[in-house]
Scaffold this motif. Sequence first.
Motif, PDB file in Angstrom:
ATOM      1  N   ARG A  63       0.827  -1.214   0.000  1.00 50.43           N
ATOM      2  CA  ARG A  63       0.000   0.000   0.000  1.00 50.43           C
ATOM      3  C   ARG A  63       0.860   1.263   0.000  1.00 50.43           C
ATOM      4  NH1 ARG A  63      -3.175  -3.048   3.618  1.00 50.43           N
ATOM      5  NH2 ARG A  63      -2.151  -2.048   5.400  1.00 50.43           N
ATOM      6  N   VAL A  64       1.932   1.260   0.787  1.00 49.97           N
ATOM      7  CA  VAL A  64       2.814   2.433   0.842  1.00 49.97           C
ATOM      8  C   VAL A  64       3.459   2.675  -0.516  1.00 49.97           C
ATOM      9  CG1 VAL A  64       4.953   3.336   1.839  1.00 49.97           C
ATOM     10  CG2 VAL A  64       3.239   2.259   3.309  1.00 49.97           C
ATOM     11  N   TYR A  65       3.942   1.608  -1.124  1.00 50.56           N
ATOM     12  CA  TYR A  65       4.566   1.750  -2.442  1.00 50.56           C
ATOM     13  C   TYR A  65       3.574   2.281  -3.471  1.00 50.56           C
ATOM     14  CZ  TYR A  65       6.288   0.543  -7.041  1.00 50.56           C
ATOM     15  OH  TYR A  65       6.640   0.610  -8.368  1.00 50.56           O
ATOM     16  N   ARG A  66       2.377   1.705  -3.502  1.00 49.78           N
ATOM     17  CA  ARG A  66       1.381   2.160  -4.475  1.00 49.78           C
ATOM     18  C   ARG A  66       1.072   3.645  -4.303  1.00 49.78           C
ATOM     19  NH1 ARG A  66      -2.132  -1.796  -6.768  1.00 49.78           N
ATOM     20  NH2 ARG A  66      -0.836  -3.568  -7.369  1.00 49.78           N
ATOM     21  N   ARG A  67       0.999   4.095  -3.056  1.00 55.98           N
ATOM     22  CA  ARG A  67       0.671   5.498  -2.801  1.00 55.98           C
ATOM     23  C   ARG A  67       1.801   6.436  -3.244  1.00 55.98           C
ATOM     24  NH1 ARG A  67      -0.884   4.846   1.960  1.00 55.98           N
ATOM     25  NH2 ARG A  67       0.991   5.426   3.118  1.00 55.98           N
ATOM     26  N   LEU A  68       3.041   6.000  -3.056  1.00 51.98           N
ATOM     27  CA  LEU A  68       4.188   6.873  -3.323  1.00 51.98           C
ATOM     28  C   LEU A  68       4.658   6.844  -4.769  1.00 51.98           C
ATOM     29  CD1 LEU A  68       6.405   6.186  -0.169  1.00 51.98           C
ATOM     30  CD2 LEU A  68       4.942   8.182  -0.609  1.00 51.98           C
ATOM     31  N   ASN A  69       4.534   5.677  -5.436  1.00 53.87           N
ATOM     32  CA  ASN A  69       5.232   5.552  -6.713  1.00 53.87           C
ATOM     33  C   ASN A  69       4.357   5.094  -7.868  1.00 53.87           C
ATOM     34  OD1 ASN A  69       7.775   5.823  -8.081  1.00 53.87           O
ATOM     35  ND2 ASN A  69       7.863   3.593  -8.239  1.00 53.87           N
ATOM     36  N   THR A  70       3.039   5.121  -7.708  1.00 52.87           N
ATOM     37  CA  THR A  70       2.194   4.725  -8.826  1.00 52.87           C
ATOM     38  C   THR A  70       1.074   5.744  -9.035  1.00 52.87           C
ATOM     39  OG1 THR A  70       0.586   3.416  -7.556  1.00 52.87           O
ATOM     40  CG2 THR A  70       2.611   2.306  -8.255  1.00 52.87           C
ATOM     41  N   THR A  71       0.532   5.686 -10.232  1.00 54.23           N
ATOM     42  CA  THR A  71      -0.592   6.545 -10.590  1.00 54.23           C
ATOM     43  C   THR A  71      -1.508   5.773 -11.525  1.00 54.23           C
ATOM     44  OG1 THR A  71      -1.248   8.582 -11.747  1.00 54.23           O
ATOM     45  CG2 THR A  71       0.790   7.528 -12.478  1.00 54.23           C
ATOM     46  N   PRO A  72      -2.812   5.988 -11.462  1.00 55.68           N
ATOM     47  CA  PRO A  72      -3.723   5.318 -12.391  1.00 55.68           C
ATOM     48  C   PRO A  72      -3.773   5.995 -13.759  1.00 55.68           C
ATOM     49  CG  PRO A  72      -4.978   6.680 -10.891  1.00 55.68           C
ATOM     50  CD  PRO A  72      -3.548   6.758 -10.433  1.00 55.68           C
ATOM     51  N   HIS A  73      -3.080   7.131 -13.886  1.00 54.69           N
ATOM     52  CA  HIS A  73      -3.179   7.912 -15.116  1.00 54.69           C
ATOM     53  C   HIS A  73      -2.153   7.445 -16.142  1.00 54.69           C
ATOM     54  CE1 HIS A  73      -5.940  10.447 -12.965  1.00 54.69           C
ATOM     55  NE2 HIS A  73      -5.022  10.731 -12.054  1.00 54.69           N
ATOM     56  N   LYS A  74      -2.650   7.056 -17.287  1.00 56.23           N
ATOM     57  CA  LYS A  74      -1.789   6.576 -18.363  1.00 56.23           C
ATOM     58  C   LYS A  74      -0.961   7.716 -18.937  1.00 56.23           C
ATOM     59  CE  LYS A  74      -2.110   4.210 -22.844  1.00 56.23           C
ATOM     60  NZ  LYS A  74      -3.043   3.654 -23.848  1.00 56.23           N
ATOM     61  N   PRO A  75       0.343   7.502 -19.174  1.00 58.01           N
ATOM     62  CA  PRO A  75       1.167   8.558 -19.764  1.00 58.01           C
ATOM     63  C   PRO A  75       0.753   8.850 -21.200  1.00 58.01           C
ATOM     64  CG  PRO A  75       2.378   6.486 -19.625  1.00 58.01           C
ATOM     65  CD  PRO A  75       1.107   6.285 -18.871  1.00 58.01           C
ATOM     66  N   GLY A  76       1.066  10.048 -21.666  1.00 58.49           N
ATOM     67  CA  GLY A  76       0.737  10.426 -23.037  1.00 58.49           C
ATOM     68  C   GLY A  76       1.552   9.652 -24.057  1.00 58.49           C
ATOM     69  N   GLN A  77       1.082   9.643 -25.300  1.00 58.71           N
ATOM     70  CA  GLN A  77       1.747   8.904 -26.367  1.00 58.71           C
ATOM     71  C   GLN A  77       2.731   9.807 -27.110  1.00 58.71           C
ATOM     72  OE1 GLN A  77      -1.254   7.257 -28.931  1.00 58.71           O
ATOM     73  NE2 GLN A  77      -2.287   6.146 -27.278  1.00 58.71           N
ATOM     74  N   SER A  78       3.909   9.279 -27.382  1.00 54.54           N
ATOM     75  CA  SER A  78       4.871   9.992 -28.220  1.00 54.54           C
ATOM     76  C   SER A  78       4.470   9.840 -29.678  1.00 54.54           C
ATOM     77  CB  SER A  78       6.276   9.427 -28.012  1.00 54.54           C
ATOM     78  OG  SER A  78       6.349   8.092 -28.529  1.00 54.54           O
ATOM     79  N   ALA A  79       5.059  10.651 -30.530  1.00 48.18           N
ATOM     80  CA  ALA A  79       4.776  10.547 -31.963  1.00 48.18           C
ATOM     81  C   ALA A  79       5.177   9.170 -32.493  1.00 48.18           C
ATOM     82  CB  ALA A  79       5.514  11.646 -32.721  1.00 48.18           C
ATOM     83  N   ARG A  80       6.284   8.633 -31.973  1.00 49.82           N
ATOM     84  CA  ARG A  80       6.746   7.312 -32.396  1.00 49.82           C
ATOM     85  C   ARG A  80       5.760   6.233 -31.951  1.00 49.82           C
ATOM     86  NH1 ARG A  80       8.678   4.104 -36.095  1.00 49.82           N
ATOM     87  NH2 ARG A  80      10.049   2.440 -35.312  1.00 49.82           N
ATOM     88  N   GLU A  81       5.224   6.354 -30.742  1.00 49.57           N
ATOM     89  CA  GLU A  81       4.251   5.366 -30.277  1.00 49.57           C
ATOM     90  C   GLU A  81       3.009   5.380 -31.161  1.00 49.57           C
ATOM     91  OE1 GLU A  81       1.436   4.224 -26.423  1.00 49.57           O
ATOM     92  OE2 GLU A  81       3.048   5.683 -26.175  1.00 49.57           O
TER      93      GLU A  81
END
Length: 296
Positions: A252-270
């Motif tokens: 639980r501590v790790y999830r709170r500190l180092n994760t997010t439910p938000h997907k990162p944006g896509q690069s032009a290459r992706e």
Amino acid sequence: MTERPHRLPDLFICGFTKCATSSLHDWLVQHPQISGGVRKELEFLYDRDSHFFRPEHSVLTQGLAGYAALFPDAPDNALWLDSTPAYAHHETARKAIAAMAHRPPVIFITRDPVDQITSTYHYFSNNKSYIDASISIELFFEMVLDGRASSHFPQDHLRNALNWAAFGYWLALWRRDLGPERVIHLEMRNMLSDPANTVAVLFGRLGLETNVPLFFDGSNETYFVRNRLLQSLNTAIRGKLPKGALYETARRVYRRLNTTPHKPGQSAREVELRAALAQAISDRETALLERLQPEL
């Protein structure tokens, strides 16, 4: 239902991975007459050449009678549910379920196949740490496209990512072997937009009471890591902790500190590689279906 010489599952969720099968499983097992066994993915019907095959836990060594040990606490009148989405790609599973005399239905959930591969990458790089931090999503897509993934990764989901995303081919195989009347195909977006109706229809098909109060929530969702170095440290530490209160607190501590439910944006290459993947999946599915056509 037809009498059986020994108990077997009455319903299967056989596919597809990263298509919200955990959510559907959790909704279904809230019904008092459905038991999900000792865990969601029982993995009892895997092929012998799978990375996740375990001889001490397989129909190939124990026979179908071995299923009973996976439902030790199921009430006598409960229907058994095995929700192992990788079964879609295992001939052992397909042949075994096809031969079951009581003809249990099987459920498949599909989504946009490129989104499925994307979710596979994020899940196995963030949730499971099967993908090294040096492999970006762009590099992973390139490896899937040029075939390097099949030799680089031992895990079935990663080395077979392109073939596994050819959903139409796998559905055709299961319909051929089980008959179309036993194959239930759901689209993930529609299922998630109206879960109450989805499960009510399934309960009705199983002859169960449909007016059951349920709690609808997502399960086994992919999260996104902020810092991959911290993720590696977390994996190393948690791997040494026994399952229990301390393990769950660290999680639980790790999830709170180092994760997010938000997907990162896509690069032009992706974006470019996503288009190439969509075409490659379409071409592969067409080729596989053409090869299968004489048998349909």
